[in-house]
Scaffold this motif. Sequence first.
Motif, PDB file in Angstrom:
ATOM      1  N   HIS A 208     -29.985  33.539  -7.079  1.00 52.07           N
ATOM      2  CA  HIS A 208     -29.196  33.907  -5.904  1.00 52.07           C
ATOM      3  C   HIS A 208     -27.742  34.242  -6.263  1.00 52.07           C
ATOM      4  O   HIS A 208     -26.866  34.250  -5.399  1.00 52.07           O
ATOM      5  CB  HIS A 208     -29.246  32.772  -4.879  1.00 52.07           C
ATOM      6  N   GLY A 209     -27.502  34.514  -7.544  1.00 54.01           N
ATOM      7  CA  GLY A 209     -26.195  34.976  -7.970  1.00 54.01           C
ATOM      8  C   GLY A 209     -25.096  33.943  -7.916  1.00 54.01           C
ATOM      9  O   GLY A 209     -23.926  34.284  -7.706  1.00 54.01           O
ATOM     10  N   LEU A 210     -25.442  32.676  -8.117  1.00 51.50           N
ATOM     11  CA  LEU A 210     -24.463  31.596  -8.047  1.00 51.50           C
ATOM     12  C   LEU A 210     -24.275  30.957  -9.416  1.00 51.50           C
ATOM     13  O   LEU A 210     -25.217  30.848 -10.188  1.00 51.50           O
ATOM     14  CB  LEU A 210     -24.912  30.520  -7.043  1.00 51.50           C
ATOM     15  N   ASP A 211     -23.046  30.533  -9.702  1.00 50.36           N
ATOM     16  CA  ASP A 211     -22.748  29.877 -10.972  1.00 50.36           C
ATOM     17  C   ASP A 211     -21.676  28.818 -10.735  1.00 50.36           C
ATOM     18  O   ASP A 211     -20.590  29.126 -10.264  1.00 50.36           O
ATOM     19  CB  ASP A 211     -22.251  30.904 -11.996  1.00 50.36           C
ATOM     20  N   VAL A 212     -21.990  27.565 -11.045  1.00 54.22           N
ATOM     21  CA  VAL A 212     -21.005  26.489 -10.885  1.00 54.22           C
ATOM     22  C   VAL A 212     -20.510  25.984 -12.229  1.00 54.22           C
ATOM     23  O   VAL A 212     -19.647  25.108 -12.281  1.00 54.22           O
ATOM     24  CB  VAL A 212     -21.591  25.311 -10.061  1.00 54.22           C
ATOM     25  N   GLY A 213     -21.061  26.515 -13.315  1.00 53.76           N
ATOM     26  CA  GLY A 213     -20.606  26.117 -14.635  1.00 53.76           C
ATOM     27  C   GLY A 213     -21.421  24.975 -15.214  1.00 53.76           C
ATOM     28  O   GLY A 213     -21.946  24.123 -14.485  1.00 53.76           O
TER      29      GLY A 213
ATOM     30  N   LEU B 108     -40.065  22.733  -4.122  1.00 58.53           N
ATOM     31  CA  LEU B 108     -39.376  23.529  -3.110  1.00 58.53           C
ATOM     32  C   LEU B 108     -39.796  24.980  -3.212  1.00 58.53           C
ATOM     33  O   LEU B 108     -39.663  25.619  -4.263  1.00 58.53           O
ATOM     34  CB  LEU B 108     -37.857  23.408  -3.297  1.00 58.53           C
ATOM     35  N   ASP B 109     -40.313  25.514  -2.119  1.00 61.31           N
ATOM     36  CA  ASP B 109     -40.737  26.905  -2.068  1.00 61.31           C
ATOM     37  C   ASP B 109     -39.532  27.820  -2.280  1.00 61.31           C
ATOM     38  O   ASP B 109     -38.479  27.612  -1.664  1.00 61.31           O
ATOM     39  CB  ASP B 109     -41.378  27.182  -0.708  1.00 61.31           C
ATOM     40  N   PRO B 110     -39.638  28.860  -3.135  1.00 64.58           N
ATOM     41  CA  PRO B 110     -38.491  29.737  -3.396  1.00 64.58           C
ATOM     42  C   PRO B 110     -37.920  30.390  -2.147  1.00 64.58           C
ATOM     43  O   PRO B 110     -36.697  30.527  -2.016  1.00 64.58           O
ATOM     44  CB  PRO B 110     -39.077  30.787  -4.353  1.00 64.58           C
ATOM     45  N   GLU B 111     -38.785  30.797  -1.227  1.00 61.31           N
ATOM     46  CA  GLU B 111     -38.284  31.412   0.002  1.00 61.31           C
ATOM     47  C   GLU B 111     -37.519  30.398   0.851  1.00 61.31           C
ATOM     48  O   GLU B 111     -36.474  30.712   1.417  1.00 61.31           O
ATOM     49  CB  GLU B 111     -39.433  32.010   0.808  1.00 61.31           C
ATOM     50  N   ALA B 112     -38.054  29.173   0.918  1.00 59.49           N
ATOM     51  CA  ALA B 112     -37.358  28.123   1.665  1.00 59.49           C
ATOM     52  C   ALA B 112     -36.016  27.807   1.011  1.00 59.49           C
ATOM     53  O   ALA B 112     -35.005  27.620   1.701  1.00 59.49           O
ATOM     54  CB  ALA B 112     -38.219  26.865   1.732  1.00 59.49           C
ATOM     55  N   ALA B 113     -35.984  27.772  -0.326  1.00 63.27           N
ATOM     56  CA  ALA B 113     -34.735  27.522  -1.042  1.00 63.27           C
ATOM     57  C   ALA B 113     -33.708  28.588  -0.712  1.00 63.27           C
ATOM     58  O   ALA B 113     -32.523  28.298  -0.515  1.00 63.27           O
ATOM     59  CB  ALA B 113     -34.999  27.475  -2.544  1.00 63.27           C
ATOM     60  N   GLY B 114     -34.160  29.839  -0.650  1.00 62.70           N
ATOM     61  CA  GLY B 114     -33.245  30.926  -0.306  1.00 62.70           C
ATOM     62  C   GLY B 114     -32.673  30.786   1.087  1.00 62.70           C
ATOM     63  O   GLY B 114     -31.484  31.042   1.307  1.00 62.70           O
ATOM     64  N   ARG B 115     -33.514  30.369   2.037  1.00 62.99           N
ATOM     65  CA  ARG B 115     -33.017  30.183   3.408  1.00 62.99           C
ATOM     66  C   ARG B 115     -32.017  29.045   3.470  1.00 62.99           C
ATOM     67  O   ARG B 115     -30.983  29.145   4.153  1.00 62.99           O
ATOM     68  CB  ARG B 115     -34.195  29.919   4.357  1.00 62.99           C
ATOM     69  N   TYR B 116     -32.316  27.952   2.771  1.00 65.42           N
ATOM     70  CA  TYR B 116     -31.376  26.826   2.732  1.00 65.42           C
ATOM     71  C   TYR B 116     -30.033  27.272   2.157  1.00 65.42           C
ATOM     72  O   TYR B 116     -28.964  26.963   2.698  1.00 65.42           O
ATOM     73  CB  TYR B 116     -31.942  25.688   1.883  1.00 65.42           C
ATOM     74  N   LEU B 117     -30.089  27.988   1.047  1.00 67.27           N
ATOM     75  CA  LEU B 117     -28.843  28.415   0.399  1.00 67.27           C
ATOM     76  C   LEU B 117     -28.042  29.350   1.296  1.00 67.27           C
ATOM     77  O   LEU B 117     -26.812  29.288   1.329  1.00 67.27           O
ATOM     78  CB  LEU B 117     -29.155  29.100  -0.931  1.00 67.27           C
TER      79      LEU B 117
END
Length: 217
Positions: free
Chosen positions: A110-115, A138-147
Amino acid sequence: MKISALAHEAGLPVATVKYYLREGLLPAGEATSATQARYDDRHLHRLRVIRALVEVAGLPLARAKQVLAAVDEPGPDPYAAVARAVEALPPYAEPADPACPRATALLEQHGLDVGVGSTALTQLEVALRGLEAAGRPLDPEAAGRYLADIRSMAEREVASVGRDPGASLPGVVEDVVLGTTLIEPVILAMRRVMHQALYRERTERSRPGHEADTLSP
């Protein structure tokens, strides 16, 4: 003000205030005699911060000291100061793999980087691993909605930090840490309340005669 007045204003026993003084969480007051000292609003503010960390967040004193040290001496890098403070906040977990492959893959997707070495990344890795161990990955689609939902909330919160151009770095670090510490339990409780309310509404809608009741004058 005297220590008794300080304790009264903070809603704490005098013995507790003295304990925080001995442990170095609360700075010493201005000495007025060999056995007396004067305290001001800065001490009262500090006590309220300590109460938030110890009583509301439930941090051990050693962890509270870690947060306060980051607030008192943040250094030149705001991100590093906030990271040091957040490291002291629960949950405390160690990943089986320091690379945190599950969490890293999810964020990269999802294009995120916290280091590397982020405490939050470690916490996410442990949580994802726990779901897998329980047979509930965790389902990938559900993870995307959460994020997506969390990003909207986090963007508003981050935008509100440091709006005052005259804000000091210690003040910004304190705001971030206390915001995290005190708001997360509220968000969790609201989510649980919403679940209960929605399940109740769904149960009521499925009750025989509900539609007729709703349409009747």
